[in-house]
Scaffold this active site. Structure first.
Site, PDB file in Angstrom:
ATOM      1  CB  CYS A   1     128.680 -17.378  33.046  1.00 58.65           C
ATOM      2  SG  CYS A   1     127.887 -15.920  32.354  1.00 58.65           S
TER       3      CYS A   1
ATOM      4  CB  CYS B   1     126.279 -15.581  35.287  1.00 56.03           C
ATOM      5  SG  CYS B   1     125.869 -16.284  33.677  1.00 56.03           S
TER       6      CYS B   1
END
Length: 325
Positions: free
Chosen positions: A81, A84
């Protein structure tokens, strides 16, 4: 635990308040006893202890029990991700800066699917807090730092005023965690790879694509560049799209391959890996010719984004084979 979907203003649970106040009273008694004996503050932690990795086995102790003495902020993340990777370092830095006013618990959703389901998470990054055993959704996505600070300020205020949680005592003599920028790269392509990551962090997806492509020109087998290029190209494609419009188009036109591809890419960026794969596998199964090839090829691109070692990729490859043959 069944987390509650509640706002800050709604955090009123009398049993939780009573438990938190009892925990506070015990902590104050322990501090008073230590002072009488000439000792320091009990249970003082180092700055490095303010950021912890948590899994399903340790959730009860590391999050629920700790939340009776300090607000626990949970960062749900995954290695693949990219947002993230932008958000997590900010949260880690702020955890140290807030000096024990909250504890940051990092949970890898790929390794802890049950926790992700229990919290009802629809996409990552997702940030929750647990205060005296009560779960609060804070925000989703890579929020700007001023917004994060405002949310954290509100959280610690609520925790102190309503639950009596004053946070952890941090040992001022303990060394802070080293969160400095790593040493300059020394490999033949490391500088270019580092530049690509910096471009991703700055949302310059075109620049990241060019940097990864430059590495692959000289080193076609470079795994990091292949994965990074797939991720950067995906983020570049979804940048600026209207999610509601994309999902409506996909629902209204189930046989429109491009509409299904666009929705699948949004699914993947939002963390719904299996939904993204399943959507395109179904599209492959009900189309033919160029449409089928378009769906199949984009699905292969998404496999590259997640990475060949992910078990969901292996399962999706087998499902794709069944759809094709």
């Amino acid at each position: 635990m069944q987390p509650r979907n509640m706002s800050m203003s709604g955090v009123v649970d009398l049993a939780a308040v009573k438990a938190a106040q009892e925990a506070k009273a015990k902590a104050e008694q322990a501090r008073a006893e230590a002072a009488r004996q000439g000792g320091g503050a009990p249970g003082a932690v180092s700055p490095a202890d303010l950021v912890i990795d948590v899994d399903e086995a340790g959730f009860e102790q590391d999050v629920l029990q700790r939340s009776a003495e300090v607000p626990v902020v949970i960062d749900f993340w995954a290695e693949w991700c990219q947002p993230c990777k932008q958000l997590s370092p900010v949260l880690e830095r702020l955890a140290v800066e807030y000096n024990g006013r909250f504890l940051l618990a990092k949970i890898d959703v790929d390794a802890n699917q049950m926790l992700m389901q229990q919290f009802g998470i629809q996409g990552i990054p997702a940030v929750f807090a647990v205060v005296a055993g009560q779960a609060l959704p804070l925000f989703q996505g890579a929020a700007a730092e001023p917004q994060i600070r405002e949310t954290l300020d509100q959280l610690v205020q609520v925790a102190e005023q309503r639950f009596g949680l004053t946070g952890l005592t941090v040992d001022p003599d303990a060394a802070a965690p080293d969160r400095s920028v790593p040493a300059e790269p020394v490999g033949p392509h490391d500088a270019t790879l580092a530049a690509a990551v910096q471009a991703l962090d700055a949302n310059d997806f075109g620049g990241a694509v060019r940097a990864y492509q430059n590495v692959l020109v000289d080193d076609p087998g470079n795994t990091e560049a292949k994965l990074g290029l797939a991720q950067a190209e995906l983020l570049q494609r979804v940048q600026g799209v209207d999610p509601q419009r994309v999902r409506k188009d996909a629902a209204d036109r189930p046989d429109d391959v491009q509409a299904q591809i666009a929705a699948a890419e949004l699914d993947l960026v939002g963390g719904h890996v299996e939904d993204a794969f399943g959507r395109l596998i179904e599209t492959v199964g009900r189309t033919a010719g160029d449409d089928r090839d378009a769906a199949r090829l984009r699905l292969l691109d998404l496999f590259e984004v997640v990475g060949p070692d992910d078990p969901r990729v292996g399962a999706a490859r087998r499902a794709l084979a069944r759809a094709l043959f």
